[in-house]
Design an enzyme around this catalytic site. Sequence first.
Site, PDB file in Angstrom:
ATOM      1  N   CYS A   1     110.305  65.108  22.259  1.00 53.09           N
ATOM      2  CA  CYS A   1     109.628  65.164  20.952  1.00 53.09           C
ATOM      3  C   CYS A   1     108.412  64.247  20.894  1.00 53.09           C
ATOM      4  O   CYS A   1     107.978  63.833  19.810  1.00 53.09           O
ATOM      5  CB  CYS A   1     110.600  64.859  19.821  1.00 53.09           C
ATOM      6  SG  CYS A   1     112.019  65.975  19.790  1.00 53.09           S
TER       7      CYS A   1
ATOM      8  N   GLY B   1     105.879  70.052  16.096  1.00 52.15           N
ATOM      9  CA  GLY B   1     106.481  69.095  17.019  1.00 52.15           C
ATOM     10  C   GLY B   1     105.927  69.187  18.431  1.00 52.15           C
ATOM     11  O   GLY B   1     105.054  70.002  18.736  1.00 52.15           O
ATOM     12  N   GLN B   2     106.460  68.338  19.286  1.00 50.19           N
ATOM     13  CA  GLN B   2     106.023  68.252  20.676  1.00 50.19           C
ATOM     14  C   GLN B   2     107.001  69.016  21.569  1.00 50.19           C
ATOM     15  O   GLN B   2     107.438  70.101  21.213  1.00 50.19           O
ATOM     16  CB  GLN B   2     105.900  66.783  21.065  1.00 50.19           C
ATOM     17  CG  GLN B   2     104.813  66.028  20.298  1.00 50.19           C
ATOM     18  CD  GLN B   2     103.405  66.380  20.756  1.00 50.19           C
ATOM     19  OE1 GLN B   2     103.170  66.696  21.917  1.00 50.19           O
ATOM     20  NE2 GLN B   2     102.457  66.323  19.826  1.00 50.19           N
ATOM     21  N   VAL B   3     107.344  68.430  22.712  1.00 50.49           N
ATOM     22  CA  VAL B   3     108.157  69.140  23.693  1.00 50.49           C
ATOM     23  C   VAL B   3     109.629  68.757  23.553  1.00 50.49           C
ATOM     24  O   VAL B   3     109.962  67.602  23.253  1.00 50.49           O
ATOM     25  CB  VAL B   3     107.660  68.854  25.125  1.00 50.49           C
ATOM     26  CG1 VAL B   3     107.806  67.373  25.489  1.00 50.49           C
ATOM     27  CG2 VAL B   3     108.373  69.727  26.150  1.00 50.49           C
ATOM     28  N   THR B   4     110.496  69.734  23.755  1.00 50.77           N
ATOM     29  CA  THR B   4     111.925  69.462  23.829  1.00 50.77           C
ATOM     30  C   THR B   4     112.541  70.343  24.905  1.00 50.77           C
ATOM     31  O   THR B   4     111.861  71.168  25.526  1.00 50.77           O
ATOM     32  CB  THR B   4     112.623  69.660  22.474  1.00 50.77           C
ATOM     33  OG1 THR B   4     113.937  69.080  22.543  1.00 50.77           O
ATOM     34  CG2 THR B   4     112.722  71.137  22.104  1.00 50.77           C
TER      35      THR B   4
ATOM     36  N   GLY C   1     114.259  76.118  14.164  1.00 50.74           N
ATOM     37  CA  GLY C   1     115.387  75.444  13.536  1.00 50.74           C
ATOM     38  C   GLY C   1     115.823  74.181  14.235  1.00 50.74           C
ATOM     39  O   GLY C   1     114.992  73.332  14.579  1.00 50.74           O
TER      40      GLY C   1
ATOM     41  N   LEU D   1     114.711  69.003  15.636  1.00 50.11           N
ATOM     42  CA  LEU D   1     114.421  70.159  14.799  1.00 50.11           C
ATOM     43  C   LEU D   1     112.922  70.377  14.683  1.00 50.11           C
ATOM     44  O   LEU D   1     112.120  69.457  14.816  1.00 50.11           O
ATOM     45  CB  LEU D   1     115.070  70.037  13.411  1.00 50.11           C
ATOM     46  CG  LEU D   1     114.608  68.926  12.479  1.00 50.11           C
ATOM     47  CD1 LEU D   1     113.521  69.435  11.546  1.00 50.11           C
ATOM     48  CD2 LEU D   1     115.782  68.449  11.641  1.00 50.11           C
ATOM     49  N   GLY D   2     112.592  71.642  14.463  1.00 50.18           N
ATOM     50  CA  GLY D   2     111.197  72.032  14.281  1.00 50.18           C
ATOM     51  C   GLY D   2     111.169  73.395  13.614  1.00 50.18           C
ATOM     52  O   GLY D   2     111.991  74.260  13.927  1.00 50.18           O
TER      53      GLY D   2
END
EC number: 2.3.1.181
Length: 216
Positions: free
Chosen positions: A170, A74-77, A152, A140-141
């Site tokens: 994301c 995934g990207q950024v969160t 998670g 989630l990732g």
Amino acid sequence: MTLTQPLVIRQLNTLDYEAVWRAMQEYTDNRDENSQDELWLVEHPPVFTQGQAGKDEHLLMPGDIPVVKVDRGGQVTYHGPGQQVIYFLIDLKRRKLGVRDLVTMIEHSIINMLAQYDIEAYARPDAPGVYVDGRKVASLGLRVRKGCTFHGLAININMDLSPFLRINPCGYAGMEMIQTADIGGPQQVDEAGEALVKEIQQLLATEQVSRETGLN
């Protein structure tokens, strides 16, 4: 089928993101066929986390909030107080699950939990996570190593959502983030955590549960 292998629910309260991340890596690297599967429930101080394929263009103006580059997909969160994070330290091989199976299971646990509050939530095939009326309530990732998962889910409960405006959540520009407290869902992190654990336990078909606190 109910597995005899217990599921450990580990309550960590509020801990620094990097400390928990390193502990997840260590647990995964050192586990064997006898290691128990665990769920870690935690809140983090404010932090942006960027996935291993994350693009800097999605970090718009992080400002004083630290950015940690991590090894999940995934990207950024954003993580911060008032958000329930649950990390899944699961042996996929032992449970005969694929990664996609676990992702779907995680999404369904959130959807089922929100349904208890008469909130109609759903997953999207193009963007992992859980949504309500086109707005994202949970991200989630996961990372898989040695057939076992870590990282998670993160579900927004009752928090300051403004840091999400400093990123493309994301990797999606203009993605609106919401929280359960504003849509008739859980008002407190521990309320959401308990409800989610019950759903996850049921979906994993695991009855034996032990509870622990803190990192070993």
